[in-house]
Design an enzyme around this catalytic site. Structure first.
Site, PDB file in Angstrom:
ATOM      1  N   PHE A   1       0.931  -1.468  -0.370  1.00 55.23           N
ATOM      2  CA  PHE A   1      -0.539   0.156   0.301  1.00 55.23           C
ATOM      3  C   PHE A   1       0.756   1.475   0.027  1.00 55.23           C
ATOM      4  O   PHE A   1       2.236   1.025   0.960  1.00 55.23           O
ATOM      5  CB  PHE A   1      -0.715   0.262   1.336  1.00 55.23           C
ATOM      6  CG  PHE A   1      -0.434   0.100   2.850  1.00 55.23           C
ATOM      7  CD1 PHE A   1      -0.293   1.524   3.139  1.00 55.23           C
ATOM      8  CD2 PHE A   1       0.105  -0.923   3.419  1.00 55.23           C
ATOM      9  CE1 PHE A   1       0.074   1.251   3.958  1.00 55.23           C
ATOM     10  CE2 PHE A   1       0.841  -1.101   4.366  1.00 55.23           C
ATOM     11  CZ  PHE A   1       0.581   0.449   4.692  1.00 55.23           C
ATOM     12  N   CYS A   2      -0.222   2.200  -0.261  1.00 57.39           N
ATOM     13  CA  CYS A   2       1.193   3.466  -0.634  1.00 57.39           C
ATOM     14  C   CYS A   2      -0.285   4.335  -0.374  1.00 57.39           C
ATOM     15  O   CYS A   2      -1.083   4.109   0.003  1.00 57.39           O
ATOM     16  CB  CYS A   2       1.666   4.132  -1.901  1.00 57.39           C
ATOM     17  SG  CYS A   2       1.428   3.810  -3.209  1.00 57.39           S
ATOM     18  N   THR A   3       0.157   6.028  -0.285  1.00 54.89           N
ATOM     19  CA  THR A   3      -0.845   7.124  -0.695  1.00 54.89           C
ATOM     20  C   THR A   3      -2.350   6.873  -1.508  1.00 54.89           C
ATOM     21  O   THR A   3      -3.379   6.862  -1.000  1.00 54.89           O
ATOM     22  CB  THR A   3      -0.603   8.450  -0.530  1.00 54.89           C
ATOM     23  OG1 THR A   3       0.807   8.519  -0.091  1.00 54.89           O
ATOM     24  CG2 THR A   3      -1.048   9.728  -0.536  1.00 54.89           C
TER      25      THR A   3
END
Length: 250
Positions: A181-183
């Site tokens: 996951f990331c922004t």
């Protein structure tokens, strides 16, 4: 008047980048929109803010190009313009990884939506009964503002360090279902493809990243806020600016 903030990206083969750069810059300037657009042969990445009607007018213009017709946009609101200026830049990559063989436009890694990830985390395992772990692909200072509870965090200082970090820690991922996951989704998409090619068997990306997760599920299993690269600094699970990003709590 409330300001509409949008984040979007798409991996798609682009050409004539200089001409495209100028056309995008002129269209955004005409509407008084500020923020950053990155263009590369591998696609587009944008973070923009302005009055809602002008943002929607720009998106309508952009989507006239069939390559962007299905561009998915994440929205949030702020009381003020969070960007100081407009920048439209041509780059080698829309998110730098320094692994040119990784080409998301040629095929995405499998993705899970926010509701599925929440359901897996509620249960502690995926639909096959395999343990689920979340893997933060962002920089360490971003994770310090907020991340998923018990997320794996390799404390990288820039995304180009991710491939080496994976090779150093790959064994700890074996026998688990890994959700990167990331922004907003762009880094975890490249990370998921790299991990699959490196031999990690069960890898997914969180579709739309943390921002889409907040939008669809709130703060379940997430601790803190989400760092963003503009003057808002961080967004809480309601997608509102966090007053103090350094002490954010969900």
């Amino acid at each position: 008047m409330q300001t509409l903030n949008i984040a979007a990206y798409k991996f798609v083969s682009l050409d004539e980048l200089a001409e495209r750069q100028e056309a995008v810059r002129q269209e955004l300037a005409q509407h008084g929109i500020k923020g950053t657009v990155l263009l590369a042969e591998e696609g587009i990445n944008l973070f923009l803010a302005g009055p809602a009607d002008r943002i929607h007018a720009f998106l309508s213009w952009l989507r006239r190009d069939t390559r962007f017709a299905d561009l998915e946009v994440k929205e949030s609101w702020s009381s003020a313009q969070p960007f100081r200026k407009l920048r439209v830049l041509v780059k080698r990559e829309i998110i730098r990884m320094d692994h040119p063989a990784i080409q998301p436009a040629a095929g995405r890694a499998p993705a899970v939506d926010a509701a599925t990830l929440k359901r897996w985390l509620d249960a502690g395992h995926d639909d096959t009964g395999q343990p689920v772990v979340t893997l933060d692909t962002r920089n360490a200072f971003e994770a310090d503002v907020g991340t998923f509870k018990n997320a794996i965090d390799w404390r990288i200082s820039k995304f180009t360090e991710f491939p080496q970090a994976l090779l150093a820690h790959q064994e700890e991922l074996q026998g688990k279902t890994v959700v990167s996951f990331c922004t907003g989704g762009i880094r975890c998409e490249k990370a998921a493809i790299f991990m699959r090619e490196a031999g990690v068997a069960n890898v997914y990306q969180l579709d739309g990243g943390i921002l889409k997760y907040f939008e669809e599920t709130g703060h379940a299993h997430y601790e803190g806020a989400c760092f963003v690269f503009d003057e808002r600094r961080a967004l809480d699970p309601a997608l509102k600016p966090q007053v103090d990003a350094g002490t954010a709590n969900a």
